[in-house]
Motif scaffolding. Sequence first.
Motif, PDB file in Angstrom:
ATOM      1  N   GLY A  53     -18.733 -36.405 -47.104  1.00 55.40           N
ATOM      2  CA  GLY A  53     -19.861 -35.485 -47.089  1.00 55.40           C
ATOM      3  C   GLY A  53     -20.145 -34.833 -48.418  1.00 55.40           C
ATOM      4  N   ILE A  54     -20.969 -33.804 -48.359  1.00 54.49           N
ATOM      5  CA  ILE A  54     -21.380 -33.073 -49.559  1.00 54.49           C
ATOM      6  C   ILE A  54     -20.166 -32.381 -50.163  1.00 54.49           C
ATOM      7  N   GLY A  55     -19.958 -32.611 -51.455  1.00 54.44           N
ATOM      8  CA  GLY A  55     -18.840 -31.982 -52.147  1.00 54.44           C
ATOM      9  C   GLY A  55     -17.569 -32.801 -52.147  1.00 54.44           C
TER      10      GLY A  55
ATOM     11  N   SER B 271     -19.384 -22.417 -44.919  1.00 53.15           N
ATOM     12  CA  SER B 271     -19.812 -23.549 -45.729  1.00 53.15           C
ATOM     13  C   SER B 271     -18.846 -24.725 -45.590  1.00 53.15           C
TER      14      SER B 271
ATOM     15  N   THR C 222     -21.028 -33.212 -42.582  1.00 58.28           N
ATOM     16  CA  THR C 222     -21.959 -33.947 -43.439  1.00 58.28           C
ATOM     17  C   THR C 222     -21.359 -35.297 -43.796  1.00 58.28           C
TER      18      THR C 222
ATOM     19  N   THR D 243     -17.762 -25.616 -52.930  1.00 56.72           N
ATOM     20  CA  THR D 243     -17.371 -24.360 -52.287  1.00 56.72           C
ATOM     21  C   THR D 243     -16.182 -23.729 -52.997  1.00 56.72           C
TER      22      THR D 243
ATOM     23  N   TYR E  93     -27.493 -38.440 -48.309  1.00 58.55           N
ATOM     24  CA  TYR E  93     -26.665 -37.456 -47.624  1.00 58.55           C
ATOM     25  C   TYR E  93     -27.338 -37.021 -46.329  1.00 58.55           C
TER      26      TYR E  93
ATOM     27  N   VAL F 260     -26.552 -34.942 -42.148  1.00 57.48           N
ATOM     28  CA  VAL F 260     -25.733 -34.126 -41.262  1.00 57.48           C
ATOM     29  C   VAL F 260     -25.530 -34.894 -39.970  1.00 57.48           C
TER      30      VAL F 260
ATOM     31  N   THR G 203     -19.802 -28.398 -43.986  1.00 56.57           N
ATOM     32  CA  THR G 203     -19.712 -29.634 -44.775  1.00 56.57           C
ATOM     33  C   THR G 203     -18.802 -30.664 -44.125  1.00 56.57           C
ATOM     34  N   SER G 204     -17.964 -30.243 -43.178  1.00 55.33           N
ATOM     35  CA  SER G 204     -17.123 -31.202 -42.465  1.00 55.33           C
ATOM     36  C   SER G 204     -17.955 -32.126 -41.586  1.00 55.33           C
TER      37      SER G 204
ATOM     38  N   PRO H 194     -14.258 -29.146 -50.162  1.00 59.83           N
ATOM     39  CA  PRO H 194     -15.440 -29.458 -50.991  1.00 59.83           C
ATOM     40  C   PRO H 194     -15.349 -28.766 -52.346  1.00 59.83           C
TER      41      PRO H 194
END
Length: 213
Positions: free
Chosen positions: A200-202, A86, A93, A57, A105, A107, A90-91, A54
């Motif tokens: 996901g996020i990032g 983190s 998301t 991060t 977005y 989870v 995020t894995s 991400p």
Amino acid sequence: MDNGIRTMDSTSEVQSLLQNQPPLTRRRKPKKSKTKRAAKKTFKASDELSNLLPTGTILFFQTLAPVITQQGKYLTAAFLSLCTASIFFTSFTDSFIDSKGKVRYGVATFRGIWVIDSSEECGGLSKEEAAKYKVGYIDFFHACLSVLVFVGVTLFDKDVINCFFSEASKTIEEILLIIPIVITVVCSVLFVLFPTKRHGIGHPLSEPAAAAA
């Protein structure tokens, strides 16, 4: 006449001097040591590794690492643990494009997906569509791979190395340079063999058709 003779004499003298000079030899570039070549490869490997993580991060780590590593091993270990948690989180998301064309977005859960930025249940998705986003074994596999990739990135960071291995021998330093390269090769192959469909996020978003897969 005298001036013409003198000019001819000086020209002939210059030509004779040039002819008597030894031929110019090309300077050979000094060969790089094994350590420098390994460091160059590791730098490229670190770039490839960071692309698998991400961006938020990684930016957080690269910004604060030079400051936090100066505060001691314990604070640095806590900082690295926070970044690792983190990346692991995020894995799990994911994202999708709703009926209004907005990116949502959420989870992933064992039943479906919990949408963060929507007041509607499952972000407007039907139960059948939401079930496609539920957590699977592959998600834990990718989470572990992502953590391993982050370990490779941290091992390349000079501030982290100086914090934990300030008195390391040359042999250990060379090993620490090789490890990120090995991680790059192994993780890259595993990511290709077992690709993830999550965005996901990032992580960069895919096309709408793929995002809903």
